[in-house]
Enzyme design. Structure first.
Site, PDB file in Angstrom:
ATOM      1  N   HIS A   1      -2.261   7.208   6.778  1.00  0.00           N
ATOM      2  CA  HIS A   1      -1.662   8.277   6.220  1.00  0.00           C
ATOM      3  C   HIS A   1      -2.599   9.820   5.731  1.00  0.00           C
ATOM      4  CE1 HIS A   1       2.690   6.167   6.393  1.00  0.00           C
ATOM      5  NE2 HIS A   1       2.555   5.568   5.539  1.00  0.00           N
TER       6      HIS A   1
ATOM      7  N   GLN B   1       3.173  10.101   1.372  1.00  0.00           N
ATOM      8  CA  GLN B   1       4.473   9.357   1.639  1.00  0.00           C
ATOM      9  C   GLN B   1       5.635   9.740   0.154  1.00  0.00           C
ATOM     10  OE1 GLN B   1       2.559   5.159   2.117  1.00  0.00           O
ATOM     11  NE2 GLN B   1       4.161   5.396   3.190  1.00  0.00           N
TER      12      GLN B   1
ATOM     13  N   GLY C   1       0.815  -1.277   0.127  1.00  0.00           N
ATOM     14  CA  GLY C   1       0.108  -0.039   0.074  1.00  0.00           C
ATOM     15  C   GLY C   1       0.799   0.966  -0.036  1.00  0.00           C
TER      16      GLY C   1
ATOM     17  N   CYS D   1       6.163   0.107   7.191  1.00  0.00           N
ATOM     18  CA  CYS D   1       5.607   1.215   6.901  1.00  0.00           C
ATOM     19  C   CYS D   1       6.916   1.363   6.110  1.00  0.00           C
ATOM     20  CB  CYS D   1       5.171   2.506   7.874  1.00  0.00           C
ATOM     21  SG  CYS D   1       4.995   3.803   7.159  1.00  0.00           S
ATOM     22  N   LEU D   2       6.922   2.048   4.608  1.00  0.00           N
ATOM     23  CA  LEU D   2       7.980   2.467   3.423  1.00  0.00           C
ATOM     24  C   LEU D   2       8.695   3.519   4.503  1.00  0.00           C
ATOM     25  CD1 LEU D   2       6.401   1.948   0.399  1.00  0.00           C
ATOM     26  CD2 LEU D   2       8.559   0.696   1.456  1.00  0.00           C
TER      27      LEU D   2
ATOM     28  N   HIS E   1      -4.013   1.320   7.245  1.00  0.00           N
ATOM     29  CA  HIS E   1      -2.968   1.933   7.600  1.00  0.00           C
ATOM     30  C   HIS E   1      -2.417   3.598   6.449  1.00  0.00           C
ATOM     31  CE1 HIS E   1       1.622   1.790   7.944  1.00  0.00           C
ATOM     32  NE2 HIS E   1       1.801   2.374   6.831  1.00  0.00           N
ATOM     33  N   GLU E   2      -3.363   3.306   5.336  1.00  0.00           N
ATOM     34  CA  GLU E   2      -3.204   3.836   4.232  1.00  0.00           C
ATOM     35  C   GLU E   2      -3.920   5.428   4.395  1.00  0.00           C
ATOM     36  OE1 GLU E   2      -0.539   4.088   2.650  1.00  0.00           O
ATOM     37  OE2 GLU E   2      -0.181   1.203   2.978  1.00  0.00           O
TER      38      GLU E   2
HETATM   39 ZN    ZN Z   1       2.831   3.608   5.754  1.00  0.00          ZN
END
Ligand code: ZN
Length: 180
Positions: free
Chosen positions: A136, A53, A48, A90-91, A132-133
């Protein structure tokens, strides 16, 4: 915007903590951005990715847990049910994984990239990824779920990450946790 200009933003960048703006008019720019975000997500072996991000404070997310790609605009959770705990990475927070308690099932209302309304009834991993997204888009990172004790433990890892482990979070581990 050239492909190479999209870069994953990591902890410390203010855009990750901002509330993303809803999109009133979907344009070619948004469709292009969603496609670029999808390619970046696959390249980073993530499941995702949210627009903040990549430095864009607008309400766009992409997700694919291996069952098909979702490109969603203005996603909103309209229903939550049950509880599950999944270990997440998480990236944007390289080197950290955390077990996070979230709803097991969610209903998400959004628009697709043509502006059509979509309703997604997700459970298990897809439910986790969408939550999660959407976090963000609300400027919320996984570290906010940590207890104070976890935060002390993480401090070491985070400062080590700044020195030399920059890309660690971009690689998908062979098994769990999932990087989002
Ligand atoms: Zn993330």
């Amino acid at each position: 915007m050239k492909e190479t200009e999209l870069q994953i933003r990591v902890l410390g960048e203010p855009v990750l903590l901002k509330q993303a703006k809803p999109i009133n008019k979907i344009t070619e720019y948004h469709r292009g951005l969603l496609s670029k975000m999808s390619r970046l997500m696959y390249a980073a072996s993530g499941v995702g990715l949210a627009a903040p991000q990549v430095g864009v404070s607008e309400a766009l997310i992409v997700a694919d847990i291996g069952t098909g790609l979702y490109k969603l605009i203005n996603p909103k959770i309209t229903k939550k049910e049950g509880v599950q705990v999944i270990e997440e990475g998480c990236l944007s927070v390289p080197g950290i994984t955390m077990k996070i308690k979230r709803a097991k099932r969610v209903t998400v209302n959004a628009l697709d990239d043509t502006g059509k309304s979509v309703i997604i009834e997700a459970e298990d991993l897809l439910s986790c990824v969408l939550q999660h997204e959407i976090d963000h888009l609300n400027g919320k990172l996984i570290i906010e779920y940590a207890s104070w004790l976890d935060k002390i433990k993480m401090k070491k890892t985070l400062s080590a990450g700044k020195k030399g482990l920059k890309d660690e979070g971009l690689r998908k581990p062979k098994t769990e946790p999932k990087t989002l």
